[in-house]
Design a protein around this motif. Sequence first.
Motif, PDB file in Angstrom:
ATOM      1  N   ASP A  98       0.843  -1.200   0.000  1.00 19.61           N
ATOM      2  CA  ASP A  98       0.000   0.000   0.000  1.00 19.61           C
ATOM      3  C   ASP A  98       0.874   1.245   0.000  1.00 19.61           C
ATOM      4  O   ASP A  98       2.089   1.170   0.193  1.00 19.61           O
ATOM      5  N   ILE A  99       0.246   2.409  -0.190  1.00 21.20           N
ATOM      6  CA  ILE A  99       1.011   3.654  -0.138  1.00 21.20           C
ATOM      7  C   ILE A  99       0.204   4.751   0.539  1.00 21.20           C
ATOM      8  O   ILE A  99      -1.023   4.703   0.605  1.00 21.20           O
ATOM      9  N   TYR A 100       0.929   5.734   1.067  1.00 22.79           N
ATOM     10  CA  TYR A 100       0.327   6.977   1.546  1.00 22.79           C
ATOM     11  C   TYR A 100       0.341   7.996   0.416  1.00 22.79           C
ATOM     12  O   TYR A 100       1.328   8.089  -0.323  1.00 22.79           O
ATOM     13  N   LEU A 101      -0.698   8.782   0.299  1.00 22.96           N
ATOM     14  CA  LEU A 101      -0.647   9.938  -0.577  1.00 22.96           C
ATOM     15  C   LEU A 101       0.061  11.086   0.144  1.00 22.96           C
ATOM     16  O   LEU A 101       0.102  11.104   1.384  1.00 22.96           O
ATOM     17  N   PRO A 102       0.643  12.027  -0.602  1.00 25.82           N
ATOM     18  CA  PRO A 102       1.385  13.133   0.029  1.00 25.82           C
ATOM     19  C   PRO A 102       0.549  13.872   1.077  1.00 25.82           C
ATOM     20  O   PRO A 102      -0.630  14.148   0.870  1.00 25.82           O
ATOM     21  N   GLY A 103       1.177  14.150   2.193  1.00 24.24           N
ATOM     22  CA  GLY A 103       0.549  14.950   3.244  1.00 24.24           C
ATOM     23  C   GLY A 103      -0.270  14.191   4.254  1.00 24.24           C
ATOM     24  O   GLY A 103      -0.709  14.758   5.256  1.00 24.24           O
ATOM     25  N   ARG A 104      -0.481  12.894   4.045  1.00 20.56           N
ATOM     26  CA  ARG A 104      -1.332  12.127   4.969  1.00 20.56           C
ATOM     27  C   ARG A 104      -0.815  12.205   6.401  1.00 20.56           C
ATOM     28  O   ARG A 104      -1.550  12.568   7.333  1.00 20.56           O
ATOM     29  N   LEU A 105       0.453  11.862   6.605  1.00 17.40           N
ATOM     30  CA  LEU A 105       0.992  11.806   7.956  1.00 17.40           C
ATOM     31  C   LEU A 105       1.075  13.196   8.585  1.00 17.40           C
ATOM     32  O   LEU A 105       0.866  13.357   9.795  1.00 17.40           O
ATOM     33  N   HIS A 106       1.374  14.202   7.791  1.00 15.11           N
ATOM     34  CA  HIS A 106       1.444  15.579   8.299  1.00 15.11           C
ATOM     35  C   HIS A 106       0.092  15.998   8.874  1.00 15.11           C
ATOM     36  O   HIS A 106       0.016  16.550   9.986  1.00 15.11           O
ATOM     37  N   ASN A 107      -0.974  15.732   8.147  1.00 10.78           N
ATOM     38  CA  ASN A 107      -2.312  16.113   8.603  1.00 10.78           C
ATOM     39  C   ASN A 107      -2.736  15.331   9.841  1.00 10.78           C
ATOM     40  O   ASN A 107      -3.326  15.879  10.776  1.00 10.78           O
ATOM     41  N   MET A 108      -2.445  14.042   9.847  1.00  6.59           N
ATOM     42  CA  MET A 108      -2.822  13.221  10.990  1.00  6.59           C
ATOM     43  C   MET A 108      -2.040  13.612  12.235  1.00  6.59           C
ATOM     44  O   MET A 108      -2.587  13.675  13.347  1.00  6.59           O
ATOM     45  N   LEU A 109      -0.754  13.891  12.054  1.00  8.86           N
ATOM     46  CA  LEU A 109       0.087  14.225  13.195  1.00  8.86           C
ATOM     47  C   LEU A 109      -0.325  15.550  13.823  1.00  8.86           C
ATOM     48  O   LEU A 109      -0.259  15.713  15.055  1.00  8.86           O
ATOM     49  N   ASN A 110      -0.761  16.499  13.015  1.00  9.16           N
ATOM     50  CA  ASN A 110      -1.217  17.781  13.558  1.00  9.16           C
ATOM     51  C   ASN A 110      -2.368  17.587  14.533  1.00  9.16           C
ATOM     52  O   ASN A 110      -2.433  18.237  15.586  1.00  9.16           O
ATOM     53  N   ILE A 111      -3.287  16.677  14.207  1.00  6.33           N
ATOM     54  CA  ILE A 111      -4.416  16.406  15.101  1.00  6.33           C
ATOM     55  C   ILE A 111      -3.964  15.582  16.302  1.00  6.33           C
ATOM     56  O   ILE A 111      -4.371  15.840  17.441  1.00  6.33           O
ATOM     57  N   ALA A 112      -3.119  14.603  16.062  1.00  5.35           N
ATOM     58  CA  ALA A 112      -2.654  13.748  17.161  1.00  5.35           C
ATOM     59  C   ALA A 112      -1.916  14.556  18.220  1.00  5.35           C
ATOM     60  O   ALA A 112      -2.078  14.308  19.422  1.00  5.35           O
ATOM     61  N   LYS A 113      -1.110  15.516  17.798  1.00  7.63           N
ATOM     62  CA  LYS A 113      -0.328  16.316  18.745  1.00  7.63           C
ATOM     63  C   LYS A 113      -1.207  17.222  19.602  1.00  7.63           C
ATOM     64  O   LYS A 113      -0.805  17.604  20.708  1.00  7.63           O
ATOM     65  N   GLU A 114      -2.396  17.570  19.121  1.00  4.33           N
ATOM     66  CA  GLU A 114      -3.304  18.400  19.917  1.00  4.33           C
ATOM     67  C   GLU A 114      -3.770  17.678  21.173  1.00  4.33           C
ATOM     68  O   GLU A 114      -4.092  18.316  22.180  1.00  4.33           O
ATOM     69  N   GLY A 115      -3.824  16.355  21.118  1.00  4.61           N
ATOM     70  CA  GLY A 115      -4.139  15.560  22.302  1.00  4.61           C
ATOM     71  C   GLY A 115      -5.606  15.337  22.576  1.00  4.61           C
ATOM     72  O   GLY A 115      -5.955  14.627  23.519  1.00  4.61           O
ATOM     73  N   LYS A 116      -6.491  15.913  21.765  1.00  2.00           N
ATOM     74  CA  LYS A 116      -7.920  15.729  22.001  1.00  2.00           C
ATOM     75  C   LYS A 116      -8.359  14.313  21.647  1.00  2.00           C
ATOM     76  O   LYS A 116      -9.231  13.731  22.297  1.00  2.00           O
ATOM     77  N   TYR A 117      -7.742  13.755  20.601  1.00  2.00           N
ATOM     78  CA  TYR A 117      -8.091  12.403  20.145  1.00  2.00           C
ATOM     79  C   TYR A 117      -6.873  11.497  20.267  1.00  2.00           C
ATOM     80  O   TYR A 117      -5.771  11.859  19.850  1.00  2.00           O
ATOM     81  N   SER A 118      -7.107  10.317  20.831  1.00  2.00           N
ATOM     82  CA  SER A 118      -5.981   9.414  21.095  1.00  2.00           C
ATOM     83  C   SER A 118      -5.707   8.450  19.951  1.00  2.00           C
ATOM     84  O   SER A 118      -4.713   7.716  19.983  1.00  2.00           O
ATOM     85  N   LEU A 119      -6.553   8.431  18.934  1.00  2.00           N
ATOM     86  CA  LEU A 119      -6.294   7.660  17.723  1.00  2.00           C
ATOM     87  C   LEU A 119      -6.794   8.477  16.544  1.00  2.00           C
ATOM     88  O   LEU A 119      -7.900   9.023  16.580  1.00  2.00           O
ATOM     89  N   VAL A 120      -5.963   8.589  15.512  1.00  2.00           N
ATOM     90  CA  VAL A 120      -6.288   9.427  14.352  1.00  2.00           C
ATOM     91  C   VAL A 120      -6.140   8.604  13.078  1.00  2.00           C
ATOM     92  O   VAL A 120      -5.207   7.810  12.935  1.00  2.00           O
ATOM     93  N   SER A 121      -7.074   8.803  12.152  1.00  2.00           N
ATOM     94  CA  SER A 121      -7.007   8.121  10.870  1.00  2.00           C
ATOM     95  C   SER A 121      -7.515   9.067   9.782  1.00  2.00           C
ATOM     96  O   SER A 121      -7.804  10.232  10.044  1.00  2.00           O
ATOM     97  N   SER A 122      -7.598   8.553   8.573  1.00  2.00           N
ATOM     98  CA  SER A 122      -8.208   9.308   7.473  1.00  2.00           C
ATOM     99  C   SER A 122      -8.796   8.304   6.491  1.00  2.00           C
ATOM    100  O   SER A 122      -8.808   7.104   6.749  1.00  2.00           O
TER     101      SER A 122
END
Length: 291
Positions: A98-122
């Motif tokens: 499988d592959i990630y499309l560009p920017g996937r991890l950047h967007n997910m990490l921004n939400i994960a670092k906020e700490g409101k949600y303990s698991l993030v996906s797309s």
Amino acid sequence: MEKVLLSIIIPTCNRLDTLSRAIDSLQFQNIPDIEIIIVDDSKRSLIEEISLLVSQTVPSSISVKIIRNDGTHSAARARNLGVSQADGEFITFLDDDDIYLPGRLHNMLNIAKEGKYSLVSSGRFFESGDFKVINNQANQKFGEIFIEDIKYLNDIDIGFMIKKTRFEELGGFNINLKSLEDWDFILRHLFSGNCYKIKRLDYAVNIEPGKIRVSNNDSESYFQLGELHKNRFGDDWFLFMKAHGLSLSNNLTLFDVAKCFSKGSIFKVMYCYGRQFKNRVNNYVTKLNFR
């Protein structure tokens, strides 16, 4: 040594051809502090071949660990092994085809670092023939995800992001499951945690015809998953899981359907039977076309 923010675990089994494509997709994520952990889950060691591949495709600025799974071979155990060697505060996963499309991890990490949600996906979609054929997964739910949303169907891909400490707190993936270990893990997480799914289709699942995937074991795994969680979800859900598993192996009978009338799960079980019948017809037509 700089702190690693994110570790990406890639289990691989005899797929050097697709592994290079998966690794390439990590180089367009706009995250500097990452490490890649590749777990060789092949029966015969491919460490040398993987090392050569990495040297040819990954910039020296990105840290890469290559680990050999010398124990029982399975995707779940390989992923757990990768996490045990991870230095990142957060972890995520990528299958070797499988592959990630560009920017996937950047967007997910921004939400994960906020700490409101303990698991993030797309979102995810399916491709074959090097993107010659693309199919979307219908009725994906986005935003905040609750356990009822994935009780009957998991549309959160294996590439979810979570803190390493949370993953270890839950005991990692269940290595007794032949497949669906990601669904089992997410269910266990949602019993006490929360999840957010970004409305973006950026995880590409490769579904080449005839290729063996871990998900080919789904029939038996539906039975296993049903046994694991039947006390929490009840008889209606458990009967559906059994019926779904039987339908995947083409063994769901009208007698099985009839047994569900008194249990309140008849509509979902009838859906499984209808899908099985449709697949039988499609397979029959396909055989006729190749005669």
